[in-house]
Design a protein around this motif. Sequence first.
Motif, PDB file in Angstrom:
ATOM      1  N   ARG A   9      -9.465   3.184  -1.799  1.00 36.46           N
ATOM      2  CA  ARG A   9      -8.645   1.980  -1.739  1.00 36.46           C
ATOM      3  C   ARG A   9      -9.510   0.782  -1.390  1.00 36.46           C
ATOM      4  O   ARG A   9     -10.362   0.852  -0.533  1.00 36.46           O
ATOM      5  N   SER A  11      -9.629  -3.256  -0.001  1.00 33.90           N
ATOM      6  CA  SER A  11      -8.910  -3.909   1.091  1.00 33.90           C
ATOM      7  C   SER A  11      -8.851  -5.423   0.944  1.00 33.90           C
ATOM      8  O   SER A  11      -8.586  -6.116   1.917  1.00 33.90           O
ATOM      9  N   GLU A  13      -6.653  -7.171  -0.465  1.00 35.99           N
ATOM     10  CA  GLU A  13      -5.283  -7.650  -0.337  1.00 35.99           C
ATOM     11  C   GLU A  13      -4.812  -7.719   1.110  1.00 35.99           C
ATOM     12  O   GLU A  13      -3.896  -8.479   1.442  1.00 35.99           O
ATOM     13  N   LEU A  14      -5.419  -6.937   1.981  1.00 32.22           N
ATOM     14  CA  LEU A  14      -4.955  -6.882   3.369  1.00 32.22           C
ATOM     15  C   LEU A  14      -5.011  -8.230   4.092  1.00 32.22           C
ATOM     16  O   LEU A  14      -4.114  -8.551   4.874  1.00 32.22           O
ATOM     17  N   TRP A  17      -1.783 -10.157   3.647  1.00 33.14           N
ATOM     18  CA  TRP A  17      -0.655  -9.718   4.478  1.00 33.14           C
ATOM     19  C   TRP A  17      -0.828 -10.162   5.932  1.00 33.14           C
ATOM     20  O   TRP A  17       0.150 -10.517   6.596  1.00 33.14           O
ATOM     21  N   ARG A  18      -2.058 -10.144   6.419  1.00 35.89           N
ATOM     22  CA  ARG A  18      -2.285 -10.630   7.789  1.00 35.89           C
ATOM     23  C   ARG A  18      -1.963 -12.121   7.886  1.00 35.89           C
ATOM     24  O   ARG A  18      -1.355 -12.570   8.866  1.00 35.89           O
ATOM     25  N   ARG A  72       2.858  -5.989   7.126  1.00 32.28           N
ATOM     26  CA  ARG A  72       1.462  -5.680   7.394  1.00 32.28           C
ATOM     27  C   ARG A  72       0.737  -5.136   6.171  1.00 32.28           C
ATOM     28  O   ARG A  72      -0.477  -5.186   6.095  1.00 32.28           O
ATOM     29  N   SER A  73       1.491  -4.588   5.236  1.00 33.68           N
ATOM     30  CA  SER A  73       0.873  -4.041   4.025  1.00 33.68           C
ATOM     31  C   SER A  73       1.924  -3.950   2.939  1.00 33.68           C
ATOM     32  O   SER A  73       3.131  -4.036   3.204  1.00 33.68           O
ATOM     33  N   GLU A 258      -0.782  -1.329  -3.687  1.00 34.41           N
ATOM     34  CA  GLU A 258      -1.632  -1.164  -2.510  1.00 34.41           C
ATOM     35  C   GLU A 258      -3.046  -1.640  -2.801  1.00 34.41           C
ATOM     36  O   GLU A 258      -4.019  -1.148  -2.270  1.00 34.41           O
TER      37      GLU A 258
END
Length: 417
Positions: A9, A11, A13-14, A17-18, A72-73, A258
Amino acid sequence: MAKRERVVRMSVELPLWRALTGYRVLTMIYAVLLAIFGKDNAGQQRFERPWVAVAYLAFLFVWTLATLPKVRSAASCTKRFLVADLVVALAGILLTPLADFDSQSFDGPTLPSIWTAGAVLAFAIKGGWRWAAFASTFVAAANIIQRGEPSRDTYHNVLLVWVASIAIGYVVEVARASERTLARALEIEAATRERERLARDIHDSVLQVLAMVQRRGTAIGGEAAELGRMAGEQEVALRTLVSSGLVPPTRVSEDAAEGAVVRTVDVDDDEGSGDGTACDLRALLAPHAGSRTSFAEPGAPVLLPAESARELAAAVSAALDNVRVHAGPDAQAWILVEDEPDEVIVTVRDDGPGIPEGRLAQAEGEGRLGVALSIRGRLRDLGGTAELISVPGQGCEVELKVPKAPKVSRGKAGSAR
């Protein structure tokens, strides 16, 4: 079916969301402070029914803090939550005239204020620009209804939210596509390095031992010479397998909201394939290569549904059996694999004496159905064709064609032609 699955995966995109989590908290606090200290044009408290504003903002406060884990995700941000979150924002917009009678006469802030944009941005990050357009359209309609007689500034603000949310959604989609490409590249690079390492180990150990056995067996003679010949054939087969890249495992990339997800799935060759797993035909045909069988293949994987690949490999094996039985142990055979856009073509050719005219029909009449069942029957069940061309004294050629998306129906195999 036993499978080993490895998931990679990305990250990128994370952080979005934060950022959305922080935005929701800050804008919620801003909406509360704006309601407490905000004044109307006359400098007076702007709420004629403050209890409506207090009730909604108290609910907004609790809702924002309680739903922080949901943003958060992408996995935790479900469709049901997105709809509920949008309803909270729309309710706040439509309740504004009940708390502030003058809200329709001037372009003042609504109860949720800019918190509403957070609900729209969640749609954009989760589903891309189409979802963003869906959510922002409802927000625009609610703002126009709330204003009663919308002004130029109202339309300007509505259009700004609509365009910005769609732009962010589009950027998210582009980022996900880039992540998928990067994930595939990283997987291919890692697989290539592992294949090179295995090839070095095999070359430094197994291949050298087989070559030594072949030389010593030939020098000793007798039964040892036969053992050396077999070792030589296995060396050629193994060297062909190594040079073909040890056939990388099947990779399936998906979005799953995701970021990029690349699943590497290894399926055991001797197990069934009811799940439609793709299989590299080269892996099944490479073991046939030997001192008297040449194997020519494309440089890229030749993917077929696993059932089709196994049936096609079985048909090739039956054709090679016929070469050994009918063309003699000293006959040379060639296997050629061609990967066309809509079909896979495998040609098996030998330099034997060929098949006399009428021999196949005679064999079928005698009940010897090797070609009819083991080769043509299998290909027919796969939706393909098997064409046999033979000129007496000039060898035999079997051309097997299989569509890449056949309807599989397992046939029964014979053994001789």
